[in-house]
Design an enzyme around this catalytic site. Structure first.
Site, PDB file in Angstrom:
ATOM      1  N   HIS A 188      92.085  30.831 -33.883  1.00 39.98           N
ATOM      2  CA  HIS A 188      90.759  31.472 -34.301  1.00 39.98           C
ATOM      3  C   HIS A 188      91.345  32.830 -35.201  1.00 39.98           C
ATOM      4  O   HIS A 188      90.590  32.930 -36.199  1.00 39.98           O
ATOM      5  CB  HIS A 188      90.215  31.917 -32.828  1.00 39.98           C
ATOM      6  CG  HIS A 188      90.811  32.806 -31.998  1.00 39.98           C
ATOM      7  ND1 HIS A 188      90.482  33.895 -31.347  1.00 39.98           N
ATOM      8  CD2 HIS A 188      92.181  32.570 -31.617  1.00 39.98           C
ATOM      9  CE1 HIS A 188      91.337  34.141 -30.438  1.00 39.98           C
ATOM     10  NE2 HIS A 188      92.320  33.588 -30.634  1.00 39.98           N
ATOM     11  N   ARG A 189      92.173  33.616 -34.807  1.00 38.37           N
ATOM     12  CA  ARG A 189      92.458  34.986 -35.414  1.00 38.37           C
ATOM     13  C   ARG A 189      92.890  34.737 -36.937  1.00 38.37           C
ATOM     14  O   ARG A 189      92.381  35.467 -37.563  1.00 38.37           O
ATOM     15  CB  ARG A 189      93.276  35.891 -34.703  1.00 38.37           C
ATOM     16  CG  ARG A 189      92.765  36.073 -33.133  1.00 38.37           C
ATOM     17  CD  ARG A 189      93.363  37.336 -32.622  1.00 38.37           C
ATOM     18  NE  ARG A 189      92.704  37.349 -31.418  1.00 38.37           N
ATOM     19  CZ  ARG A 189      91.589  37.920 -30.883  1.00 38.37           C
ATOM     20  NH1 ARG A 189      90.700  37.969 -31.792  1.00 38.37           N
ATOM     21  NH2 ARG A 189      91.183  37.800 -29.730  1.00 38.37           N
ATOM     22  N   GLU A 230      98.562  31.792 -30.026  1.00 38.33           N
ATOM     23  CA  GLU A 230      98.084  30.111 -30.423  1.00 38.33           C
ATOM     24  C   GLU A 230      98.839  29.654 -31.180  1.00 38.33           C
ATOM     25  O   GLU A 230      98.843  28.147 -31.345  1.00 38.33           O
ATOM     26  CB  GLU A 230      96.505  30.624 -30.790  1.00 38.33           C
ATOM     27  CG  GLU A 230      95.647  30.681 -29.975  1.00 38.33           C
ATOM     28  CD  GLU A 230      95.466  32.414 -29.131  1.00 38.33           C
ATOM     29  OE1 GLU A 230      96.665  32.986 -29.464  1.00 38.33           O
ATOM     30  OE2 GLU A 230      94.520  32.452 -28.657  1.00 38.33           O
ATOM     31  N   LYS A 254      87.292  29.657 -30.274  1.00 40.70           N
ATOM     32  CA  LYS A 254      87.753  30.074 -29.224  1.00 40.70           C
ATOM     33  C   LYS A 254      87.485  31.482 -28.720  1.00 40.70           C
ATOM     34  O   LYS A 254      87.235  31.425 -27.438  1.00 40.70           O
ATOM     35  CB  LYS A 254      89.448  30.273 -29.495  1.00 40.70           C
ATOM     36  CG  LYS A 254      90.288  30.702 -28.680  1.00 40.70           C
ATOM     37  CD  LYS A 254      91.788  30.354 -28.993  1.00 40.70           C
ATOM     38  CE  LYS A 254      92.785  29.995 -27.851  1.00 40.70           C
ATOM     39  NZ  LYS A 254      93.016  31.029 -27.112  1.00 40.70           N
ATOM     40  N   ASP A 286      87.461  29.198 -24.640  1.00 38.47           N
ATOM     41  CA  ASP A 286      88.597  29.755 -23.661  1.00 38.47           C
ATOM     42  C   ASP A 286      87.690  30.021 -22.415  1.00 38.47           C
ATOM     43  O   ASP A 286      88.055  29.838 -21.222  1.00 38.47           O
ATOM     44  CB  ASP A 286      89.137  30.862 -24.211  1.00 38.47           C
ATOM     45  CG  ASP A 286      90.241  30.695 -24.961  1.00 38.47           C
ATOM     46  OD1 ASP A 286      90.424  29.583 -25.478  1.00 38.47           O
ATOM     47  OD2 ASP A 286      91.086  31.620 -25.209  1.00 38.47           O
ATOM     48  N   ASP A 334      96.803  41.494 -30.987  1.00 37.73           N
ATOM     49  CA  ASP A 334      95.883  40.745 -31.642  1.00 37.73           C
ATOM     50  C   ASP A 334      95.239  41.419 -32.800  1.00 37.73           C
ATOM     51  O   ASP A 334      95.254  40.820 -34.052  1.00 37.73           O
ATOM     52  CB  ASP A 334      94.921  40.419 -30.660  1.00 37.73           C
ATOM     53  CG  ASP A 334      95.413  39.333 -29.704  1.00 37.73           C
ATOM     54  OD1 ASP A 334      96.662  38.954 -29.571  1.00 37.73           O
ATOM     55  OD2 ASP A 334      94.689  39.056 -28.661  1.00 37.73           O
ATOM     56  N   ASN A 359      93.750  25.578 -24.997  1.00 39.89           N
ATOM     57  CA  ASN A 359      94.739  26.518 -25.411  1.00 39.89           C
ATOM     58  C   ASN A 359      94.487  28.036 -25.028  1.00 39.89           C
ATOM     59  O   ASN A 359      94.702  28.903 -25.687  1.00 39.89           O
ATOM     60  CB  ASN A 359      94.608  26.496 -26.961  1.00 39.89           C
ATOM     61  CG  ASN A 359      96.080  27.076 -27.356  1.00 39.89           C
ATOM     62  OD1 ASN A 359      96.977  27.431 -26.720  1.00 39.89           O
ATOM     63  ND2 ASN A 359      96.059  27.184 -28.728  1.00 39.89           N
TER      64      ASN A 359
END
Ligand code: DC
Length: 725
Positions: free
Chosen positions: A404-405, A360, A441, A52, A332, A94
Site C-alpha cells: 500500500h505505501r 510488506e 490495506k 488489515d 513507514d 498480510n
C-alpha cells in the site's frame, strides 16, 4: 474503490483543500485485540476499515468475541481473558499487526487453557520473520509448531487445559530481540497481561530496539485498558502482578499519522499560492510516532501548522531542501521522504531503515527500483537509501509489490511538472500505479482523497470518447472502459434527458429553444454512483457508474445507461434516477437535443467532467464538438440486423413481444435520421477508430478499446512487473 489493474495519473500541478484521514492502522488493530481480550463491551469510534483490520475482526469473531459494526462505531464484546473457542484456523492476510500479537496471545492462552490454533497469511506473510517472537515464547513454555519454514508463518500454537508456563513460574525475565521488528515486543506486551495476575512479568529487550514510537503506542493503549507497564528505558518492561485488562468503555481512534504523511508531502510540494492542504483526523495531540514525520517534512521545507486533530500544510521552501536523516523512528512515513526527495535540491539520504527489508515487501529494493524508473539516481544499502532527483523525468509504470505505501507515496511523483528540472516547459509526464487496489490495506479511498485535493491542467487530463448509432452498446462499453481505467464517466445523453425532464416539470415546451436552453444552463444536477456518499457534494459534477458485464444492455436508448449499480441522479434535489430511464424521457431528450442553444448551454457542464485522472465520454458529438482533441476516439458500429437481434432479445427478456424485422426497420430509419439531422448529426470524428462489434461480446469490445488505449500510453513496463502480470 478502484478495482482495476492500473491507474494512470496525469501530470498534476497543484493541491489545496481538505482531506479526512482514515483511522490509524496501528491503533485500530491494537485496540481491537485489547477489546477482544478485555471483559465486557468496548465501543471503538472511527476505527480503520481496511484489509488489515478486517482480518483482525474476522479472527476475533472466530474466537467468539461479539462484533457489531455500524458506520462510525464498532462494538466489541471481549473474552475477559477466557478462551471460548479452543480450535481455530486464522487467516491473517498480510497484516503483521494481526499475526504477531495474535500468535503471542493464542500461544499463551493455549498453553494455560488448552487449545490448538493455526495462524497463516498470504505468501508474503510467510516470508516475514516471526522467529524472534517464537524464540521468546518457547522458553516460557509455549508449544509452537512451525508449519512451514522455521521462523516464519504459518504457525500452530497449542497446549493442554490446566497447563502452566514453566518459564514464567521460574520467574525468569522473558527475552526478546528488538532489532528486527518492534512488533515482537508489542506482541508480548499485549499478550502477557493475560498471565500477570499473580506475579510480575518482566520482558527484557536484546539489542537496540527499533521503531520505539510504535512501542509507545502499545504502552499508551495498554494504559487505556488498565495495564500500567513499568519500564526502564526501552530495555526492560514489567507488567505488574495483578494486571488485568479493563475496557475503557469508549475509545476514539485517531487518524493514521503514516497516511497523513502523503498529504503533508502534498502540501509541501503542491500547495503554492492558494489555500493550504488541510488534514483532519490527526494533529499535535497524536500518540503515533509517525507524527514526527511533520518535523522531517519541515526540515525539507514544508510550512506546517497544527493543532489537536488537524494539520495544515503549504509549500515553504522550493525546491525542497535535500536532507541526511536517520529515520529509524518513522520507518513507514520515511518512505514518503524518499519520494519528496525527487523534488529536492540535491541528494537525500535516509538512514536507519533496515526494517524496510522485512515489511510488506523489501521496501529498500522496491523503492530504489521504482524511483530509478522515474529517472532518479538511487544508491541503496542494507539500511539506507540515497535519492538524487531525476535530471530527466520519465513516464513510468510503477510496480507496487502489493505494498500500500509504495502505491500511496509514489503517486506523489505525478507532481513532476512542478519539479525545478521538469524538462521542456514543465510539460510533465504521467505516472502509472500498478495494482492501485493495494491501498486497501490501510487507506481504501486514498486515490479518491488525492483527486479531491489535487488538480491537473485540463489539457493534461486524458479523454476517451465513445460514440455510435442507437443500440450499438456504446453506453455499456463506455461505462466498462471508465471502470477498467478508474476514470470518470460522462453519459452525455443523461444531461439531455435531465434537461427534458426539467422542461416537463416546469411546463416548458420541449421545442421552446430559449426557455429550454435557460433550464439547461441552470441544471441543478447531482450524481452519486460508484462514489456513493458524494451525494452531498453538489458542486462537483460526476457521473460515475459501475457497469455489469452480466447485464449486456446493448440498448442505448431504452433503458439508458448506466446498467447495473446505476449512478444515482438528483435533479433539483429530487432523485430522478428511475425517471431518467423512461422511454418518454428519451423522447423528450431527443427533441431538446435538436436545439442548438440547448447544446450550447450544456457545453460547459460537459467540459467540467474532465477531471483527473481521466474521462470516458459517451455521446454523439463527444469526439467532434465537445472533446475534439480527445486522446482516443472510438466509433462503434454493428450491423442493423445484429442490433435488432440484441434489442429483440432484451425486449423478450422483459416479456415484451416484438418482431425482429420491424425493430430492424426502425433502427435503420433512426440511423438515417441521425445521420442526416441538421443539428449534431451522427457521424464518426475523422480521427475516430471504428469498432464493429457485430460479432464481439462486450468483454471483447472493452479489451479492444483498452488495447488501443495502451498502445497510446507512454509507459514502459519493467521486465519484472510484466513477468508478474
Ligand atoms: O444516449 P441517450 O439515449 O441517453 O440520449 C438521449 C438523447 O439525446 C438521444 O436522442 C440522443 C441525444 N444526444 C445528443 O444529441 N447528443 C449527445 N451527446 C448525447 C445524446
Amino acid at each position: 474503490m478502484f478495482d482495476i489493474p492500473f491507474l494512470d495519473l496525469p501530470p498534476l500541478r497543484s493541491a489545496s483543500g481538505s482531506v479526512r484521514l482514515p483511522g490509524s492502522k496501528s491503533i485500530s488493530n491494537r485496540v481491537l485485540l485489547l477489546a477482544g481480550l478485555a471483559a465486557g463491551e468496548t465501543v471503538l469510534l472511527d476505527l480503520l476499515d481496511s484489509d488489515d483490520t478486517r482480518v483482525m475482526l474476522a479472527a476475533l469473531r472466530t474466537l467468539g468475541c461479539g462484533v457489531v459494526q455500524s458506520e462510525r462505531e464498532c462494538r466489541i464484546t471481549g473474552l475477559g481473558g477466557t478462551l471460548r473457542v479452543h480450535e481455530a484456523q486464522l487467516f491473517l492476510g498480510n497484516a503483521g499487526t494481526a499475526m504477531r500479537p495474535l500468535a503471542a496471545t493464542l500461544a499463551v492462552l493455549a498453553a494455560t487453557q488448552g487449545g490448538r490454533f493455526d495462524l497463516a497469511g498470504v505468501p508474503r506473510m510467510h516470508e516475514r520473520p516471526i522467529g524472534d517472537l517464537v524464540d521468546a515464547l518457547r522458553p516460557l513454555g509455549c508449544d509452537i509448531v512451525d508449519l512451514g519454514r522455521p521462523g516464519y508463518p504459518p504457525l500452530r500454537v497449542q497446549g493442554q487445559a490446566g497447563g502452566t508456563l514453566a518459564g514464567l513460574e521460574a520467574g525468569r525475565p522473558i527475552r526478546v530481540r528488538g532489532d528486527v521488528s518492534s512488533q515482537f515486543l508489542t506482541a508480548l506486551l499485549l499478550a502477557l497481561p493475560l498471565v500477570a495476575a499473580e506475579r510480575d512479568v518482566v520482558i527484557e529487550v536484546d539489542g537496540e530496539l527499533i521503531s520505539k514510537p510504535y512501542v509507545d503506542i502499545t504502552l499508551n493503549l495498554l494504559g487505556r485498558f488498565g495495564i500500567a507497564v513499568q519500564r526502564d528505558g526501552y530495555r526492560r518492561f514489567t507488567l505488574p502482578a495483578g494486571s488485568r485488562y479493563r475496557s475503557p468503555g469508549r475509545l476514539h481512534v485517531e487518524g493514521d499519522a503514516s497516511s497523513a504523511s502523503y498529504f503533508v508531502a502534498l502540501g509541501a510540494i503542491a500547495a503554492a499560492g492558494g489555500a493550504p492542504v488541510h488534514i483532519a483526523g490527526v494533529g499535535s495531540d497524536s500518540i503515533q510516532g509517525d507524527i514526527a514525520f511533520v518535523d522531517a517534512a519541515r526540515a525539507m521545507g514544508a510550512a506546517v501548522q497544527s493543532g489537536p486533530g488537524w494539520i495544515e500544510v503549504h509549500r515553504g521552501r522550493w525546491p525542497l531542501q535535500a536532507l541526511d536523516i536517520d529515520a529509524n523512528h518513522i520507518p513507514d512515513a520515511a518512505m514518503t521522504l524518499a519520494v519528496m526527495a525527487l523534488y529536492a535540491d540535491g541528494p537525500t539520504r535516509i538512514r536507519g531503515i533496515a526494517s524496510w527489508r522485512v515489511k510488506e515487501t523489501d521496501r529498500i529494493a522496491a523503492m530504489a527500483a521504482e524511483l530509478r524508473k522515474l529517472g532518479a539516481e538511487v544508491t541503496a544499502g542494507d539500511d539506507f537509501i540515497e535519492v538524487r532527483p531525476p535530471a530527466h523525468w520519465q513516464a513510468a509504470s510503477i510496480h507496487t509489490y502489493d505494498d500500500h505505501r509504495m502505491a500511496m507515496c509514489l503517486a506523489l511523483a505525478a507532481f513532476n511538472p512542478l519539479a525545478a528540472n521538469a524538462g521542456a516547459g514543465g510539460a510533465g509526464v504521467p505516472v502509472r500505479i500498478e495494482d492501485p487496489r493495494c491501498v486497501g490495506k490501510t487507506f481504501p479511498d486514498y486515490f479518491e482523497a488525492l483527486f479531491g485535493v489535487a488538480s491537473a491542467a485540463e489539457a493534461d487530463v486524458p479523454v476517451i470518447t465513445i460514440d455510435g448509432p442507437t443500440a450499438s452498446g456504446k453506453g455499456t462499453l463506455a461505462a466498462a472502459v471508465a471502470q477498467a481505467l478508474g476514470y470518470h464517466l460522462l453519459d452525455s445523453g443523461l444531461l439531455y434527458r435531465a434537461t427534458g425532464l426539467a422542461a416537463a416539470e416546469d411546463g416548458v415546451s420541449p421545442d421552446d429553444e430559449a426557455a429550454v436552453a435557460q433550464l439547461a444552463a441552470q441544471l441543478d444536477l447531482r450524481f452519486a454512483g460508484a462514489e456513493a456518499g458524494d451525494a452531498d457534494d453538489a458542486s462537483e459534477p460526476r457521473a460515475a457508474a459501475t457497469p455489469s458485464f452480466g447485464d449486456t444492455a446493448f440498448d442505448d436508448s431504452t433503458p439508458p445507461r448506466p446498467p447495473a449499480e446505476p449512478t444515482r441522479v438528483w435533479l433539483r434535489g429530487r432523485d430522478v434516477s428511475a425517471e431518467l430511464r423512461h422511454e418518454r424521457t428519451g423522447l423528450l431528450a431527443s427533441r431538446v437535443s435538436a436545439l442548438p442553444a440547448v447544446r450550447q448551454a450544456l457545453h460547459g457542464l460537459q467540459l467540467s467532467f474532465r477531471r483527473a485522472p481521466g474521462l470516458v465520454a459517451d455521446g454523439r458529438d463527444m469526439g467532434t464538438v465537445v472533446f475534439p482533441r480527445a486522446a482516443l476516439k472510438v466509433f462503434l458500429t454493428a450491423d442493423a440486423a445484429r442490433r435488432a437481434e440484441r434489442r429483440h432479445k432484451q425486449l423478450i427478456s422483459k416479456g415484451i413481444q416484438a418482431s425482429i424485422d420491424s425493430l430492424r426497420a426502425d433502427l435503420e430509419a433512426r440511423d438515417a435520421r441521425d445521420r442526416n439531422r441538421a443539428v449534431a448529426p451522427l457521424k464518426p470524428a475523422e480521427d475516430a477508430l471504428l469498432l464493429d462489434n457485430s460479432d464481439l461480446t462486450i468483454e471483447q469490445s472493452v479489451a479492444q478499446v483498452l488495447s488501443w488505449w495502451q498502445a497510446r500510453c507512454p509507459f514502459t513496463r519493467s521486465a519484472e512487473a510484466s513477468s508478474k502480470a
